[in-house]
Design a protein around this motif. Structure first.
Motif, PDB file in Angstrom:
ATOM      1  N   SER A 156       0.845  -1.196   0.000  1.00 18.29           N
ATOM      2  CA  SER A 156       0.000   0.000   0.000  1.00 18.29           C
ATOM      3  C   SER A 156       0.874   1.237   0.000  1.00 18.29           C
ATOM      4  CB  SER A 156      -0.888   0.043   1.245  1.00 18.29           C
ATOM      5  OG  SER A 156      -1.798  -1.014   1.233  1.00 18.29           O
ATOM      6  N   THR A 157       0.366   2.276  -0.590  1.00 20.07           N
ATOM      7  CA  THR A 157       1.045   3.557  -0.517  1.00 20.07           C
ATOM      8  C   THR A 157       0.022   4.670  -0.631  1.00 20.07           C
ATOM      9  OG1 THR A 157       2.944   4.831  -1.285  1.00 20.07           O
ATOM     10  CG2 THR A 157       1.539   3.898  -2.984  1.00 20.07           C
ATOM     11  N   THR A 158       0.385   5.813  -0.088  1.00 20.42           N
ATOM     12  CA  THR A 158      -0.393   7.036  -0.230  1.00 20.42           C
ATOM     13  C   THR A 158       0.526   8.080  -0.824  1.00 20.42           C
ATOM     14  OG1 THR A 158      -1.729   6.479   1.707  1.00 20.42           O
ATOM     15  CG2 THR A 158      -1.742   8.783   0.988  1.00 20.42           C
ATOM     16  N   ILE A 159       0.060   8.732  -1.859  1.00 24.19           N
ATOM     17  CA  ILE A 159       0.839   9.753  -2.554  1.00 24.19           C
ATOM     18  C   ILE A 159       0.089  11.075  -2.446  1.00 24.19           C
ATOM     19  CG2 ILE A 159       1.747  10.494  -4.803  1.00 24.19           C
ATOM     20  CD1 ILE A 159       3.047   7.946  -3.719  1.00 24.19           C
ATOM     21  N   VAL A 160       0.789  12.126  -2.085  1.00 26.14           N
ATOM     22  CA  VAL A 160       0.228  13.478  -2.096  1.00 26.14           C
ATOM     23  C   VAL A 160       1.021  14.261  -3.126  1.00 26.14           C
ATOM     24  CG1 VAL A 160      -0.232  15.559  -0.758  1.00 26.14           C
ATOM     25  CG2 VAL A 160      -0.438  13.309   0.325  1.00 26.14           C
ATOM     26  N   VAL A 161       0.327  14.847  -4.095  1.00 25.61           N
ATOM     27  CA  VAL A 161       1.006  15.492  -5.217  1.00 25.61           C
ATOM     28  C   VAL A 161       0.236  16.734  -5.655  1.00 25.61           C
ATOM     29  CG1 VAL A 161      -0.184  14.036  -6.927  1.00 25.61           C
ATOM     30  CG2 VAL A 161       2.032  15.037  -7.498  1.00 25.61           C
ATOM     31  N   GLN A 162       0.961  17.722  -6.111  1.00 23.68           N
ATOM     32  CA  GLN A 162       0.365  18.946  -6.668  1.00 23.68           C
ATOM     33  C   GLN A 162       0.132  18.712  -8.155  1.00 23.68           C
ATOM     34  OE1 GLN A 162      -0.382  21.652  -4.796  1.00 23.68           O
ATOM     35  NE2 GLN A 162      -1.240  22.751  -6.510  1.00 23.68           N
ATOM     36  N   LEU A 163      -1.087  18.929  -8.617  1.00 22.63           N
ATOM     37  CA  LEU A 163      -1.434  18.734 -10.026  1.00 22.63           C
ATOM     38  C   LEU A 163      -2.035  20.008 -10.590  1.00 22.63           C
ATOM     39  CD1 LEU A 163      -3.211  15.243  -9.841  1.00 22.63           C
ATOM     40  CD2 LEU A 163      -0.827  15.708 -10.456  1.00 22.63           C
ATOM     41  N   VAL A 164      -1.923  20.140 -11.895  1.00 15.15           N
ATOM     42  CA  VAL A 164      -2.622  21.210 -12.605  1.00 15.15           C
ATOM     43  C   VAL A 164      -3.750  20.568 -13.395  1.00 15.15           C
ATOM     44  CG1 VAL A 164      -0.589  22.711 -12.726  1.00 15.15           C
ATOM     45  CG2 VAL A 164      -1.076  21.156 -14.608  1.00 15.15           C
ATOM     46  N   ALA A 165      -4.731  21.354 -13.770  1.00  9.66           N
ATOM     47  CA  ALA A 165      -5.859  20.838 -14.537  1.00  9.66           C
ATOM     48  C   ALA A 165      -5.344  20.158 -15.804  1.00  9.66           C
ATOM     49  CB  ALA A 165      -6.816  21.969 -14.890  1.00  9.66           C
ATOM     50  N   GLY A 166      -5.820  18.935 -16.041  1.00  8.19           N
ATOM     51  CA  GLY A 166      -5.415  18.182 -17.219  1.00  8.19           C
ATOM     52  C   GLY A 166      -4.314  17.171 -16.970  1.00  8.19           C
ATOM     53  N   ASP A 167      -3.658  17.213 -15.807  1.00  9.68           N
ATOM     54  CA  ASP A 167      -2.652  16.201 -15.484  1.00  9.68           C
ATOM     55  C   ASP A 167      -3.319  14.832 -15.370  1.00  9.68           C
ATOM     56  OD1 ASP A 167      -0.454  17.856 -15.422  1.00  9.68           O
ATOM     57  OD2 ASP A 167      -0.247  17.867 -13.238  1.00  9.68           O
ATOM     58  N   ASP A 168      -2.644  13.801 -15.862  1.00 13.40           N
ATOM     59  CA  ASP A 168      -3.123  12.428 -15.776  1.00 13.40           C
ATOM     60  C   ASP A 168      -2.334  11.661 -14.723  1.00 13.40           C
ATOM     61  OD1 ASP A 168      -4.982  12.765 -17.814  1.00 13.40           O
ATOM     62  OD2 ASP A 168      -3.598  12.104 -19.370  1.00 13.40           O
ATOM     63  N   VAL A 169      -3.025  10.850 -13.939  1.00 15.25           N
ATOM     64  CA  VAL A 169      -2.391   9.981 -12.957  1.00 15.25           C
ATOM     65  C   VAL A 169      -2.946   8.579 -13.164  1.00 15.25           C
ATOM     66  CG1 VAL A 169      -2.073   9.491 -10.497  1.00 15.25           C
ATOM     67  CG2 VAL A 169      -2.092  11.860 -11.302  1.00 15.25           C
ATOM     68  N   TRP A 170      -2.049   7.583 -13.187  1.00 15.05           N
ATOM     69  CA  TRP A 170      -2.477   6.206 -13.338  1.00 15.05           C
ATOM     70  C   TRP A 170      -1.421   5.264 -12.803  1.00 15.05           C
ATOM     71  CZ3 TRP A 170      -0.051   8.786 -17.192  1.00 15.05           C
ATOM     72  CH2 TRP A 170       0.908   8.126 -17.942  1.00 15.05           C
ATOM     73  N   LEU A 171      -1.791   3.995 -12.675  1.00 15.17           N
ATOM     74  CA  LEU A 171      -0.859   2.948 -12.288  1.00 15.17           C
ATOM     75  C   LEU A 171      -0.441   2.186 -13.528  1.00 15.17           C
ATOM     76  CD1 LEU A 171      -2.492   3.328  -9.499  1.00 15.17           C
ATOM     77  CD2 LEU A 171      -1.565   1.094  -8.981  1.00 15.17           C
ATOM     78  N   ALA A 172       0.835   1.798 -13.576  1.00 19.74           N
ATOM     79  CA  ALA A 172       1.345   0.974 -14.665  1.00 19.74           C
ATOM     80  C   ALA A 172       2.217  -0.110 -14.062  1.00 19.74           C
ATOM     81  CB  ALA A 172       2.146   1.807 -15.655  1.00 19.74           C
ATOM     82  N   CYS A 173       2.315  -1.227 -14.759  1.00 18.90           N
ATOM     83  CA  CYS A 173       3.203  -2.303 -14.326  1.00 18.90           C
ATOM     84  C   CYS A 173       4.591  -2.023 -14.902  1.00 18.90           C
ATOM     85  CB  CYS A 173       2.680  -3.642 -14.828  1.00 18.90           C
ATOM     86  SG  CYS A 173       1.109  -4.076 -14.044  1.00 18.90           S
ATOM     87  N   ASN A 174       5.629  -2.081 -14.070  1.00 18.75           N
ATOM     88  CA  ASN A 174       6.969  -1.860 -14.603  1.00 18.75           C
ATOM     89  C   ASN A 174       7.715  -3.174 -14.800  1.00 18.75           C
ATOM     90  OD1 ASN A 174       7.384  -2.215 -11.879  1.00 18.75           O
ATOM     91  ND2 ASN A 174       8.282  -0.227 -11.526  1.00 18.75           N
ATOM     92  N   MET A 175       7.000  -4.282 -14.736  1.00 17.17           N
ATOM     93  CA  MET A 175       7.424  -5.601 -15.173  1.00 17.17           C
ATOM     94  C   MET A 175       6.151  -6.430 -15.336  1.00 17.17           C
ATOM     95  SD  MET A 175       8.795  -7.664 -11.807  1.00 17.17           S
ATOM     96  CE  MET A 175       8.165  -9.285 -12.211  1.00 17.17           C
ATOM     97  N   PRO A 176       6.205  -7.523 -16.091  1.00 17.35           N
ATOM     98  CA  PRO A 176       4.992  -8.345 -16.182  1.00 17.35           C
ATOM     99  C   PRO A 176       4.504  -8.731 -14.783  1.00 17.35           C
ATOM    100  CG  PRO A 176       6.619  -9.059 -17.784  1.00 17.35           C
ATOM    101  CD  PRO A 176       7.300  -8.041 -16.902  1.00 17.35           C
ATOM    102  N   SER A 177       3.223  -8.540 -14.522  1.00 18.49           N
ATOM    103  CA  SER A 177       2.682  -8.713 -13.178  1.00 18.49           C
ATOM    104  C   SER A 177       1.308  -9.370 -13.227  1.00 18.49           C
ATOM    105  CB  SER A 177       2.535  -7.356 -12.485  1.00 18.49           C
ATOM    106  OG  SER A 177       3.774  -6.704 -12.364  1.00 18.49           O
ATOM    107  N   THR A 178       0.940 -10.021 -12.128  1.00 23.96           N
ATOM    108  CA  THR A 178      -0.391 -10.566 -11.949  1.00 23.96           C
ATOM    109  C   THR A 178      -1.003  -9.922 -10.713  1.00 23.96           C
ATOM    110  OG1 THR A 178       0.310 -12.667 -12.905  1.00 23.96           O
ATOM    111  CG2 THR A 178      -1.757 -12.670 -11.667  1.00 23.96           C
ATOM    112  N   ILE A 179      -2.063  -9.188 -10.924  1.00 23.23           N
ATOM    113  CA  ILE A 179      -2.755  -8.499  -9.838  1.00 23.23           C
ATOM    114  C   ILE A 179      -4.033  -9.271  -9.543  1.00 23.23           C
ATOM    115  CG2 ILE A 179      -3.759  -6.313  -9.067  1.00 23.23           C
ATOM    116  CD1 ILE A 179      -0.775  -6.087  -9.777  1.00 23.23           C
ATOM    117  N   THR A 180      -4.281  -9.540  -8.280  1.00 24.04           N
ATOM    118  CA  THR A 180      -5.463 -10.302  -7.895  1.00 24.04           C
ATOM    119  C   THR A 180      -6.523  -9.405  -7.268  1.00 24.04           C
ATOM    120  OG1 THR A 180      -3.994 -12.161  -7.514  1.00 24.04           O
ATOM    121  CG2 THR A 180      -6.229 -12.383  -6.695  1.00 24.04           C
ATOM    122  N   GLY A 181      -6.156  -8.242  -6.846  1.00 22.98           N
ATOM    123  CA  GLY A 181      -7.153  -7.353  -6.270  1.00 22.98           C
ATOM    124  C   GLY A 181      -6.544  -6.070  -5.806  1.00 22.98           C
TER     125      GLY A 181
END
Length: 136
Positions: A111-136
């Motif tokens: 788990s992690t919590t991120i606090v970040v300053q964004l401007v309108a239109g900024d995109d935030v998402w999760l990506a896999c940085n190696m092949p991964s299997t997510i179960t939930g």
């Protein structure tokens, strides 16, 4: 007092008529295979106050300038692994990392919590940085 503030600040980031941006998304599949650099798409919205999360692509787009908080908890079953990153706009703009290692005899999560300053239109998402299997 509020009327005066509204009049002196007509372009405030979050006006009184709009709800505060907030969303929650989960997986509908029991298990999700994610390729390297591929977005981790949580395809079921549980909450989205301003329709800023896109379940088709797994991307949250900031509607206004401000400070945002993101919380993520990927999970993998025994024997599976995940290496994911939270991104801001580009694959090279990492703002958080989450790992669950191979060889676990029981379920693993991070788990992690991120606090970040964004401007309108900024995109935030999760990506896999190696092949991964997510179960939930």
């Amino acid at each position: 007092m509020m009327t005066t503030l509204q009049e002196t600040c007509p372009l405030c980031a979050v006006c009184k008529q709009q709800p505060i941006p907030a969303f929650m998304a989960t997986l509908t599949a029991r298990s999700l295979l994610c390729a390297e650099n591929a977005p981790l798409i949580f395809d079921r919205e549980r909450l989205d106050t301003r329709n800023d999360y896109d379940v088709r692509h797994g991307v949250f787009r900031a509607p206004v300038i401000g400070t945002y908080m993101f919380f993520a908890t990927p999970t993998a079953q025994a024997g599976d692994a995940f290496h994911t990153t939270i991104l801001n706009n580009l694959l090279t703009e990492e703002i958080g990392l989450l790992f669950g290692n191979n060889g676990q005899t029981e379920w693993s999560n991070d788990s992690t919590t991120i606090v970040v300053q964004l401007v309108a239109g900024d995109d935030v998402w999760l990506a896999c940085n190696m092949p991964s299997t997510i179960t939930g």
